[in-house]
Structure formats: structure tokens, C-alpha cells
Write a protein that holds these residues in place. Sequence first.
Motif, PDB file in Angstrom:
ATOM      1  N   THR A   1      86.712  57.722  52.277  1.00 52.33           N
ATOM      2  CA  THR A   1      85.353  57.505  51.782  1.00 52.33           C
ATOM      3  C   THR A   1      85.063  58.318  50.526  1.00 52.33           C
ATOM      4  N   ASN A   2      85.419  59.584  50.528  1.00 49.53           N
ATOM      5  CA  ASN A   2      85.132  60.435  49.368  1.00 49.53           C
ATOM      6  C   ASN A   2      85.904  59.981  48.133  1.00 49.53           C
ATOM      7  N   GLU A   3      87.133  59.524  48.345  1.00 46.41           N
ATOM      8  CA  GLU A   3      87.945  59.042  47.229  1.00 46.41           C
ATOM      9  C   GLU A   3      87.327  57.783  46.627  1.00 46.41           C
ATOM     10  N   VAL A   4      86.879  56.907  47.478  1.00 49.76           N
ATOM     11  CA  VAL A   4      86.238  55.663  47.007  1.00 49.76           C
ATOM     12  C   VAL A   4      84.985  55.988  46.216  1.00 49.76           C
ATOM     13  N   HIS A   5      84.203  56.951  46.719  1.00 51.76           N
ATOM     14  CA  HIS A   5      82.944  57.306  46.050  1.00 51.76           C
ATOM     15  C   HIS A   5      83.195  57.997  44.711  1.00 51.76           C
ATOM     16  N   SER A   6      84.089  58.959  44.689  1.00 55.04           N
ATOM     17  CA  SER A   6      84.298  59.757  43.476  1.00 55.04           C
ATOM     18  C   SER A   6      84.924  58.957  42.345  1.00 55.04           C
ATOM     19  N   LYS A   7      85.752  57.945  42.693  1.00 51.21           N
ATOM     20  CA  LYS A   7      86.440  57.173  41.659  1.00 51.21           C
ATOM     21  C   LYS A   7      85.926  55.744  41.543  1.00 51.21           C
ATOM     22  N   SER A   8      84.837  55.442  42.267  1.00 47.54           N
ATOM     23  CA  SER A   8      84.232  54.094  42.236  1.00 47.54           C
ATOM     24  C   SER A   8      85.274  53.014  42.529  1.00 47.54           C
ATOM     25  N   LEU A   9      86.030  53.227  43.594  1.00 47.93           N
ATOM     26  CA  LEU A   9      87.088  52.296  43.955  1.00 47.93           C
ATOM     27  C   LEU A   9      86.563  51.198  44.882  1.00 47.93           C
ATOM     28  N   ARG A  10      87.282  50.090  44.926  1.00 52.19           N
ATOM     29  CA  ARG A  10      86.963  49.004  45.841  1.00 52.19           C
ATOM     30  C   ARG A  10      87.571  49.304  47.203  1.00 52.19           C
ATOM     31  N   VAL A  11      86.803  49.071  48.256  1.00 53.92           N
ATOM     32  CA  VAL A  11      87.295  49.293  49.617  1.00 53.92           C
ATOM     33  C   VAL A  11      88.338  48.223  49.954  1.00 53.92           C
ATOM     34  N   PRO A  12      89.450  48.572  50.613  1.00 59.47           N
ATOM     35  CA  PRO A  12      90.493  47.592  50.953  1.00 59.47           C
ATOM     36  C   PRO A  12      89.961  46.441  51.805  1.00 59.47           C
ATOM     37  N   VAL A  13      90.504  45.254  51.543  1.00 63.28           N
ATOM     38  CA  VAL A  13      90.165  44.057  52.309  1.00 63.28           C
ATOM     39  C   VAL A  13      91.443  43.514  52.945  1.00 63.28           C
ATOM     40  N   ASP A  14      91.315  42.431  53.708  1.00 61.95           N
ATOM     41  CA  ASP A  14      92.460  41.879  54.439  1.00 61.95           C
ATOM     42  C   ASP A  14      93.618  41.524  53.508  1.00 61.95           C
ATOM     43  N   GLU A  15      93.312  41.008  52.323  1.00 61.76           N
ATOM     44  CA  GLU A  15      94.371  40.628  51.392  1.00 61.76           C
ATOM     45  C   GLU A  15      95.165  41.848  50.911  1.00 61.76           C
ATOM     46  N   ASP A  16      94.493  42.997  50.794  1.00 58.33           N
ATOM     47  CA  ASP A  16      95.196  44.231  50.427  1.00 58.33           C
ATOM     48  C   ASP A  16      96.136  44.661  51.546  1.00 58.33           C
ATOM     49  N   ALA A  17      95.674  44.498  52.785  1.00 57.94           N
ATOM     50  CA  ALA A  17      96.519  44.830  53.933  1.00 57.94           C
ATOM     51  C   ALA A  17      97.744  43.920  53.977  1.00 57.94           C
TER      52      ALA A  17
END
Length: 297
Positions: free
Chosen positions: A263-279
Motif C-alpha cells: 500500500t505505501n509503495e503504491v501511494h508514494s509512487k502513484s502506482l496502479r494496483v495489480p489486477v488479474d491480468e497482471d497476475a
Amino acid sequence: MHLGIDQQSGLVGLDSPALPVVPRPTVTQAKLIKREEDWSDLPTGVSHSPMSWIFREDTFDPVTRTRRGRLFQPEGAQPAQYKVLPDPYEDPHGRTVGAQGRTTKNLYGYKACVSLLQEPHRGLGLKIALGVRDASSAWRIIQTEVVANGCVMITLKSLSAFGIIPAVDMSKVPAEFEPVVSQTVARALDSAFRESPTSVIDQCRNAIAAVLSRWMVDQGRDRSILGEDLMKIATIVGQPPFAKGVASNLAMVVARLHSRGKTNEVHSKSLRVPVDEDAELALHALGFALRDIGWAE
């Protein structure tokens, strides 16, 4: 259009449902999967879970791994009495025929699954489980339509790691590493399309690190590599004498996807949360790594 399943014989009828279907179609209980917990709440058979959805298969393509058929939802109390025409499999001579050429049957009754049409985008992209708690498969709804007789017709694409993650040829794995390799790959396989994308990516990251590091040790690398994280392992495996460049780059991608589950990494770098296609990408990366080092059957 309605569908009925005989309480005693399992024979199927349509259209009131008074007309027996010949030959008998493949019908499967179905459930939308909206969260991981839904996998533990699958139906346990029509007689025990009559209020579940029913999928009637019309066609199956093993090459593209797609199924097309009609989806039904329960109608009223289950089971109920219906006046139906005798089924030629059950009563070929019509001995049970009564008034108006019909016989009384207790059926589990279902109607067109209009509930799916109320989901966002009419259910397109949603995950659906077919089968029961003891044995089920995961599918993606890729097309939804209502045909002329009112049936809800859906097209499904298989979600399965089989064919993506190859079986490991244990004869090529050093005996001391067999338990770790088999366990990590099995966990990745078990998580596929059943757990959250972040969890699947994490299992694939763990399996790729275990597989590549132990392969390098088998090739003569110092055993200290067994304690390194995936990014370090990926860097080393891409360099001489190993020179597994593609496996290295894919492993780095999985390592970066793993950080997006924080969560902190996503917030600090404005990243997209993984979805099924990423998995699914992480699963493909694991499969490629196994094939590239020669440990796949």
C-alpha cells in the motif's frame, strides 16, 4: 425460456419446463466470484444447493478453451411440481402419461438469468465458477447477450494455470531441492485465479526466486544466492555464464509487480494496483522460467 432438472433422475426439460431435452445436455451449477471468500461458498449439488445459478453448455472449444451456453437462475420454491411430457430415456413407452399426454414431476425450476444483466457491463469481465465445492473451474465472462427466446447466452474463457505453468520434470531437479521447488510451484498453481492478484504475484515471485536460484546452484553458483531476493537473482541469471536474458527480464517484471502489492509503495509512487491480468503475466513468467532452464516436462 425455463429449465427444469428432475429431482430423482437428473433429466432436463425446457420451456415450461415441459419438453424433455434429447440428448441430455451438460448442466453445471454456477456462481459469480466477486471476492476470494466466494470460493468457499460454492454450491454442493442441486439437491443441497438448489438456489444456485445453472449453466447449460451448448458448445465447447478445447483449442480456444471457451464455452458457450445459457445461464439460468432459480425460480420460486425448490423443487416444485410440473406437468411435463414423459422423457424418452426414462419412460420410452409413455406408461406414466396422464391427462393431456403429460405426467407430474418434481423439478428444480430455473428461468433466464436476468440477474447477470444487472451487473456492471452486463457481467462482462466477471469471474464465474462452474461446478461444486469439491471440484470446480474458473472462467471469465467475455460475452453476454439475450437471444430471441429470452435466454441469457454467455461465452466463457477458461482461467486455468494448466498449460501456463508446465509440470516440473523432477528428474532434472537436484534431490535436495525437490521439496522446495515442488512446493513453491504448487502454491503458485493453487493460487492462480482463486486468490487476489497480489497474492498470486507473491506466490509466483517466491516460486521464480526458488527455481532460478536453485538452478544456478546446480550450475555451479555459490549457495549464497539462495538467500537473495528476486531482483538480485534476476540480475545474476541474466549475466554470464548463465545468460538467461529473457527469464531475467521477466523475473524483474514480477519483482516490480510484487512491490505494487504494498500500500505505501503504491501511494508514494502513484502506482496502479495489480489486477488479474497482471497476475496472469506473473504466471506466464514462472512458466517461461521453468521452460528456459530446462526443468519443464
